[in-house]
Write a protein that holds these residues in place. Structure first.
Motif, PDB file in Angstrom:
ATOM      1  N   LEU A   7      -0.647   9.887   4.522  1.00  0.00           N
ATOM      2  CA  LEU A   7      -1.974  10.097   3.951  1.00  0.00           C
ATOM      3  C   LEU A   7      -2.208   9.180   2.758  1.00  0.00           C
ATOM      4  O   LEU A   7      -3.259   8.550   2.643  1.00  0.00           O
ATOM      5  CB  LEU A   7      -2.138  11.562   3.540  1.00  0.00           C
ATOM      6  CG  LEU A   7      -3.435  11.929   2.843  1.00  0.00           C
ATOM      7  CD1 LEU A   7      -4.609  11.767   3.798  1.00  0.00           C
ATOM      8  CD2 LEU A   7      -3.364  13.347   2.329  1.00  0.00           C
ATOM      9  N   ASN A   8      -1.224   9.080   1.884  1.00  0.00           N
ATOM     10  CA  ASN A   8      -1.368   8.205   0.718  1.00  0.00           C
ATOM     11  C   ASN A   8      -1.356   6.737   1.109  1.00  0.00           C
ATOM     12  O   ASN A   8      -2.052   5.924   0.497  1.00  0.00           O
ATOM     13  CB  ASN A   8      -0.279   8.505  -0.301  1.00  0.00           C
ATOM     14  CG  ASN A   8      -0.612   9.734  -1.105  1.00  0.00           C
ATOM     15  OD1 ASN A   8      -1.605   9.740  -1.826  1.00  0.00           O
ATOM     16  ND2 ASN A   8       0.182  10.775  -0.955  1.00  0.00           N
ATOM     17  N   ALA A   9      -0.593   6.384   2.133  1.00  0.00           N
ATOM     18  CA  ALA A   9      -0.558   4.990   2.572  1.00  0.00           C
ATOM     19  C   ALA A   9      -1.905   4.561   3.134  1.00  0.00           C
ATOM     20  O   ALA A   9      -2.416   3.489   2.791  1.00  0.00           O
ATOM     21  CB  ALA A   9       0.539   4.805   3.616  1.00  0.00           C
ATOM     22  N   ILE A  10      -2.498   5.384   3.975  1.00  0.00           N
ATOM     23  CA  ILE A  10      -3.795   5.000   4.554  1.00  0.00           C
ATOM     24  C   ILE A  10      -4.898   5.050   3.497  1.00  0.00           C
ATOM     25  O   ILE A  10      -5.811   4.223   3.509  1.00  0.00           O
ATOM     26  CB  ILE A  10      -4.135   5.851   5.794  1.00  0.00           C
ATOM     27  CG1 ILE A  10      -5.139   5.098   6.655  1.00  0.00           C
ATOM     28  CG2 ILE A  10      -4.652   7.207   5.445  1.00  0.00           C
ATOM     29  CD1 ILE A  10      -5.176   5.523   8.088  1.00  0.00           C
ATOM     30  N   SER A  11      -4.798   5.964   2.544  1.00  0.00           N
ATOM     31  CA  SER A  11      -5.780   5.998   1.451  1.00  0.00           C
ATOM     32  C   SER A  11      -5.664   4.754   0.576  1.00  0.00           C
ATOM     33  O   SER A  11      -6.678   4.192   0.147  1.00  0.00           O
ATOM     34  CB  SER A  11      -5.580   7.257   0.607  1.00  0.00           C
ATOM     35  OG  SER A  11      -5.800   8.413   1.365  1.00  0.00           O
ATOM     36  N   ALA A  12      -4.436   4.298   0.327  1.00  0.00           N
ATOM     37  CA  ALA A  12      -4.238   3.077  -0.458  1.00  0.00           C
ATOM     38  C   ALA A  12      -4.762   1.858   0.306  1.00  0.00           C
ATOM     39  O   ALA A  12      -5.327   0.942  -0.298  1.00  0.00           O
ATOM     40  CB  ALA A  12      -2.762   2.904  -0.796  1.00  0.00           C
ATOM     41  N   LEU A  13      -4.606   1.840   1.622  1.00  0.00           N
ATOM     42  CA  LEU A  13      -5.140   0.741   2.420  1.00  0.00           C
ATOM     43  C   LEU A  13      -6.667   0.725   2.396  1.00  0.00           C
ATOM     44  O   LEU A  13      -7.279  -0.341   2.341  1.00  0.00           O
ATOM     45  CB  LEU A  13      -4.625   0.822   3.854  1.00  0.00           C
ATOM     46  CG  LEU A  13      -3.168   0.440   4.055  1.00  0.00           C
ATOM     47  CD1 LEU A  13      -2.741   0.724   5.492  1.00  0.00           C
ATOM     48  CD2 LEU A  13      -2.936  -1.012   3.705  1.00  0.00           C
TER      49      LEU A  13
END
Length: 141
Positions: A7-13
């Motif tokens: 979730l945090n990875a896709i939000s950062a992307l």
């Protein structure tokens, strides 16, 4: 824990995608002075990069969301802290020239992009989540 990381990875992307598009618009003067191109040429190149980037990143985000089965709508909110951190960090690393101001249309474009970006994320989340059909609906003549 795995869900939290994805979730945090896709939000950062998501934040990185919007940040890159906005920083290209803001730093037209820097790009123009580095390349030696006229501002109009830089605007055209940036517009082409942003359009192609939007199309390619949309496909990438849809694939990632489907692959990771990331149906959480928390990414509608979580991209914002990453975006703010990126913007603050980049402002310290590459400050704007003191004599350069943004044209009002660019400020409006940036503001509109930030307001419409959660709608873009919602579209990606809705498009990549599978459609569930009840068996009763299929069986009815």
């Amino acid at each position: 824990m795995n869900f939290f990381i994805k979730l945090n990875a896709i939000s950062a992307l998501y934040a990185l995608a919007l940040f890159t598009a906005i920083e290209l618009i803001i730093n037209v003067s820097h790009i123009s002075s580095i390349t030696g191109w006229k501002w109009d040429d830089v605007y055209i190149v940036i517009a082409v990069i942003n359009v192609i980037g939007l199309l390619l990143l949309t496909l990438m985000f849809i694939r990632l969301t489907k692959k990771w089965r990331q149906k959480s709508f928390w990414s509608l909110i979580l991209w914002l802290p990453y975006f703010i951190l990126l913007f603050l960090f980049f402002t310290f690393v590459v400050p704007l020239n003191s004599g350069v101001t943004l044209f009002p249309r660019f400020s409006l474009l940036i503001f509109g992009s930030c307001l419409l970006f959660p709608v873009y994320i919602l579209f990606i989340n809705q498009y990549s989540s599978p459609i569930s059909i009840d068996e009763e609906e299929i069986m009815q003549p």
